[in-house]
Design a protein around this motif. Structure first.
Motif, PDB file in Angstrom:
ATOM      1  N   ARG A  71      44.290  53.711  38.664  1.00 49.74           N
ATOM      2  CA  ARG A  71      43.906  52.840  39.771  1.00 49.74           C
ATOM      3  C   ARG A  71      43.046  51.676  39.283  1.00 49.74           C
ATOM      4  O   ARG A  71      42.998  50.621  39.923  1.00 49.74           O
ATOM      5  N   LEU A  72      42.324  51.907  38.180  1.00 46.58           N
ATOM      6  CA  LEU A  72      41.427  50.888  37.641  1.00 46.58           C
ATOM      7  C   LEU A  72      41.922  50.425  36.280  1.00 46.58           C
ATOM      8  O   LEU A  72      42.551  51.188  35.538  1.00 46.58           O
ATOM      9  N   GLY A  73      41.606  49.178  35.922  1.00 44.43           N
ATOM     10  CA  GLY A  73      41.868  48.725  34.572  1.00 44.43           C
ATOM     11  C   GLY A  73      41.002  49.497  33.593  1.00 44.43           C
ATOM     12  O   GLY A  73      39.892  49.931  33.945  1.00 44.43           O
ATOM     13  N   PRO A  74      41.452  49.711  32.359  1.00 42.21           N
ATOM     14  CA  PRO A  74      40.715  50.546  31.410  1.00 42.21           C
ATOM     15  C   PRO A  74      39.250  50.170  31.229  1.00 42.21           C
ATOM     16  O   PRO A  74      38.385  51.050  31.177  1.00 42.21           O
ATOM     17  N   LEU A  75      38.956  48.883  31.160  1.00 46.07           N
ATOM     18  CA  LEU A  75      37.577  48.478  30.907  1.00 46.07           C
ATOM     19  C   LEU A  75      36.654  48.676  32.107  1.00 46.07           C
ATOM     20  O   LEU A  75      35.433  48.640  31.954  1.00 46.07           O
ATOM     21  N   TRP A  76      37.229  48.912  33.286  1.00 48.94           N
ATOM     22  CA  TRP A  76      36.389  49.119  34.452  1.00 48.94           C
ATOM     23  C   TRP A  76      35.663  50.457  34.404  1.00 48.94           C
ATOM     24  O   TRP A  76      34.598  50.606  35.014  1.00 48.94           O
ATOM     25  N   TYR A  77      36.196  51.416  33.679  1.00 50.13           N
ATOM     26  CA  TYR A  77      35.533  52.727  33.615  1.00 50.13           C
ATOM     27  C   TYR A  77      34.145  52.626  32.965  1.00 50.13           C
ATOM     28  O   TYR A  77      33.159  53.068  33.562  1.00 50.13           O
ATOM     29  N   PRO A  78      34.027  52.055  31.767  1.00 50.76           N
ATOM     30  CA  PRO A  78      32.669  51.910  31.217  1.00 50.76           C
ATOM     31  C   PRO A  78      31.815  50.929  32.012  1.00 50.76           C
ATOM     32  O   PRO A  78      30.593  51.107  32.115  1.00 50.76           O
ATOM     33  N   ARG A  79      32.439  49.909  32.610  1.00 48.90           N
ATOM     34  CA  ARG A  79      31.674  48.944  33.391  1.00 48.90           C
ATOM     35  C   ARG A  79      31.032  49.593  34.620  1.00 48.90           C
ATOM     36  O   ARG A  79      29.949  49.185  35.051  1.00 48.90           O
TER      37      ARG A  79
END
Length: 311
Positions: A139-147
């Protein structure tokens, strides 16, 4: 015996624990019930945990240098295991004097915030997993998880550190000590909520990937990382990461219950339970990710352009 020592000993032997000076306490002059935990911490158990975390710390440092990648993960795990080592050193110091406040506060602060660093290391991993399977499944772009999760973890760490700092400078039993404890609990609650949200999103990603594979077959997955997905090391890493996340989550729930009972609560006095649910769970978590360190497990089939694909 000097007059001062004789007077001090007389005061320490009184039945009223509020009149004793912990700096003058010995096992001959003070009741163990007047100590912080109401027990003498186990030297064997705490020395063993210190040694295990020291081994894990060295392993993470070496693995980080060897892999030359996943530096965020390695730094977080090194910081977490340093905190764990310091915390159990504090408990070893309490074996010599369970009434002394400084080692009590060292272990309370370090063992409370240590898993927050370990959780941060885990948060760095999900973005790489998403990229490996295919960003279309998330559901989220990969970099949104650490962000999203790293700032939440920093907030949790700040609350726990601030609470520990207030508690360590306050007199036991005062409103300031209770304030510090409550802020630490707020930090732990924040950590549980963040970990819970992380677990939900990870499960959601897994279910979405499985549903797309059922309808599309291998076309649902990124073909550039097929070799990596088939490797035993990568599959072992997925299991280790899942286990470590659940173990840290369970430990945080336990610590909320422990601190919520207050400094004089039943859980605070139960060392076997502490060793099992604080020490044992975190040791298992860090060793699982030592055995399947992502920096090494992503080596087979690793694409050097992975960081570009995550954008």
């Amino acid at each position: 015996m000097s007059l001062v020592a004789a007077v001090a000993t007389t005061l320490l032997r009184r039945d009223d624990p509020m009149k004793y000076d912990p700096e003058l306490c010995t096992f001959e002059t003070c009741d163990i019930e007047w100590s912080f935990y109401r027990y003498r911490p186990s030297l064997a158990a705490n020395a063993t945990l210190t040694a295990l975390f020291a081994i894990s710390l060295i392993a993470y440092a070496i693995q980080g240098v060897m892999s030359k990648r996943f530096y965020g993960f390695s730094i977080a795990m090194v910081l977490g295991t340093i905190c764990e080592c310091l915390g159990y050193v504090g408990r070893i110091m309490m074996w010599n004097n369970p009434w002394k406040e400084v080692p009590f506060m060292i272990q309370i602060c370090c063992l409370t915030i240590g898993p927050a660093f370990l959780a941060a290391g885990i948060y760095f991993c999900l973005s790489r997993i998403v990229t490996t399977f295919g960003r279309e499944n998330s559901r989220l772009g990969p970099l949104w998880y650490p962000r999203i999760f790293i700032p939440c973890d920093v907030l949790s760490l700040a609350l726990q550190g601030a609470g520990g700092g207030i508690a360590s400078t306050a007199v036991a039993g005062t409103s300031a000590a209770d304030l510090g404890k409550n802020i630490m609990i707020a930090g732990l609650v924040s950590q549980v909520v963040t970990l819970g949200a992380f677990i939900i999103l990870a499960i959601d990603f897994s279910l979405r990937t499985l549903r797309r594979m059922k309808s599309m077959g291998e076309g649902a997955l990124d073909p550039r990382h097929a070799a990596l997905r088939r490797s035993f090391a990568f599959r072992g890493f997925l299991v280790a990461l899942s286990v470590a996340t659940l173990l840290i989550f369970t430990r945080c729930v336990y610590r909320i219950a422990e601190l919520s009972g207050g400094w004089d609560g039943h859980l605070m006095k139960d060392e076997p339970l502490f060793i099992a649910l604080e020490g044992g769970l975190i040791v298992a978590a860090v060793f699982a990710l030592n055995l399947f360190n992502p920096g090494l497990c992503f080596r087979e089939g690793y694409d050097k352009t992975l960081s570009e694909e995550m954008k």
